[in-house]
Write an enzyme that holds these catalytic residues in place. Structure first.
Site, short mmCIF file in Angstrom:
data_model
loop_
_atom_site.label_atom_id
_atom_site.label_comp_id
_atom_site.label_asym_id
_atom_site.label_seq_id
_atom_site.Cartn_x
_atom_site.Cartn_y
_atom_site.Cartn_z
N HIS A 107 36.00 32.58 50.77
CA HIS A 107 34.67 31.85 50.97
C HIS A 107 34.30 31.31 49.89
CE1 HIS A 107 30.36 31.47 52.21
NE2 HIS A 107 31.04 31.48 53.47
N ASP A 115 29.87 29.11 61.23
CA ASP A 115 29.35 29.38 59.98
C ASP A 115 27.93 29.58 59.98
OD1 ASP A 115 28.98 29.48 57.10
OD2 ASP A 115 29.47 27.52 56.86
#
Length: 335
Positions: A171, A296
């Site tokens: 990430h 997200d």
């Protein structure tokens, strides 16, 4: 569409700031991103679950918000945040394990310690289905040293992840102070989601692939978000320019291209990138089995991500491909 599984969804602990973790006000003033970002990160079983129900999200995989332990240059402090965060996340998701699971956070200062913490979470705690690594690990007295996991020293960690069948989600995170000053000063608006995040993560992922990590650990699985951090669009050029005559010491298998790893060991998600043309490009380049749904949240809207996927993405590439994306999601989250 019902029964969606979302994989890159952020969460935080109340005392994160005191442990060196993420403080919502450091990213943007309250109300600029996701309404009350701090409150939304802490919430799991209230508004988050309600919006999941309203938008057909059956299952959500939570992870400690970036940069997590990767943003802490001090080894002991990074390890403490990882341990405290993992204990808290396990308790949180096990309040409703039919709807939530977690990704293990790790300090990557020491590959052996990271392996031990992963094994502890996998065997002593409950509710984990993978690992979250927020790009490089900050280190050094000034926080400007960057530790990357394509270094052979990290094979100890990769071996453990493979053995435990723990997918590793790579990430984005913010740059170090030195890189921020040299590259992004005066163009801070490009340093984060618009460009900088993807540029740093795609370099790291390609570094891991071309270092032969996936060849040495053929059952290891890696995931990146945001529609592949620009890689699918550039995949022809990446493979075309990785000339073995020019780079004879590149450690990736000489009979493989980077694209050959997608769909078997490398996967992408749609997190925060709700573009049908971009998804169609990704499917054309890396195959539908390499593409998975994510939102997200709370940096992005649950309704926005779900409406796009349900009403636009599904119509654009048909029910069979739509089902294939979901089956890939299911294999990852239910493994």
């Amino acid at each position: 569409m019902l029964n969606k599984i979302a994989l890159e969804e952020a969460w935080n602990i109340p005392d994160a700031g005191s442990l060196g973790g993420f403080q919502p006000g450091s990213l943007a003033p309250k109300g600029v991103i996701g309404g009350d970002l701090g409150a939304n990160l802490l919430d799991v079983h209230g508004t988050r679950l309600q919006q999941m129900d309203e938008n057909g999200v059956e299952f959500m995989v939570l992870s400690l918000v970036s940069a997590g332990p990767q943003g802490i240059a001090d080894r002991e402090a990074a390890e403490k945040l990882a341990r405290v965060g993992n204990d808290a996340l396990s308790k949180e998701v096990m309040k409703n394990p039919k709807r939530f699971a977690g990704l293990v956070s790790l300090s990557m200062h020491d590959p052996s310690q990271a392996s031990q913490e992963l094994r502890r979470c996998w065997t002593e705690l409950q509710g984990f289905v993978g690992v979250i690594l927020n790009d490089f690990q900050s280190a050094g007295s000034d926080g400007n040293t960057m530790l990357y996991y394509d270094d052979p020293a990290y094979d100890t960690f990769w071996k453990t992840a493979e053995e435990l069948n723990a997918p590793v989600y790579i990430h984005p995170r913010s740059a170090t102070p030195e890189i921020t000053e040299k590259m992004w000063k005066g163009r801070e608006h490009l340093a984060f989601s618009a460009l900088g995040y993807a540029n740093r993560v795609n370099m790291h992922l390609l570094g891991i692939i071309t270092a032969g990590v996936l060849d040495r650990f053929p059952r290891l699985k890696l995931v990146v978000g945001h529609m592949g951090e620009h890689i699918p669009y550039d995949l022809y050029r990446i493979d075309h320019k990785l000339n073995r005559a020019r780079f004879p010491n590149m450690r990736m298998r000489k009979d493989r291209l980077v694209r050959d790893y997608f769909g078997t060991q490398v996967f992408i998600t749609t997190s925060g990138h709700f573009s049908t043309p971009a998804l169609l490009c990704a499917i054309a380049e890396i195959g539908v089995e390499a593409c998975m749904f994510s939102i997200d949240y709370p940096f992005e809207s649950i309704p926005n991500g779900c409406v796009w996927f349900d009403e636009h993405a599904g119509r654009s590439f048909g029910l069979s491909s739509y089902s294939s994306v979901f089956s890939a999601l299911a294999r990852y989250a239910r493994a």
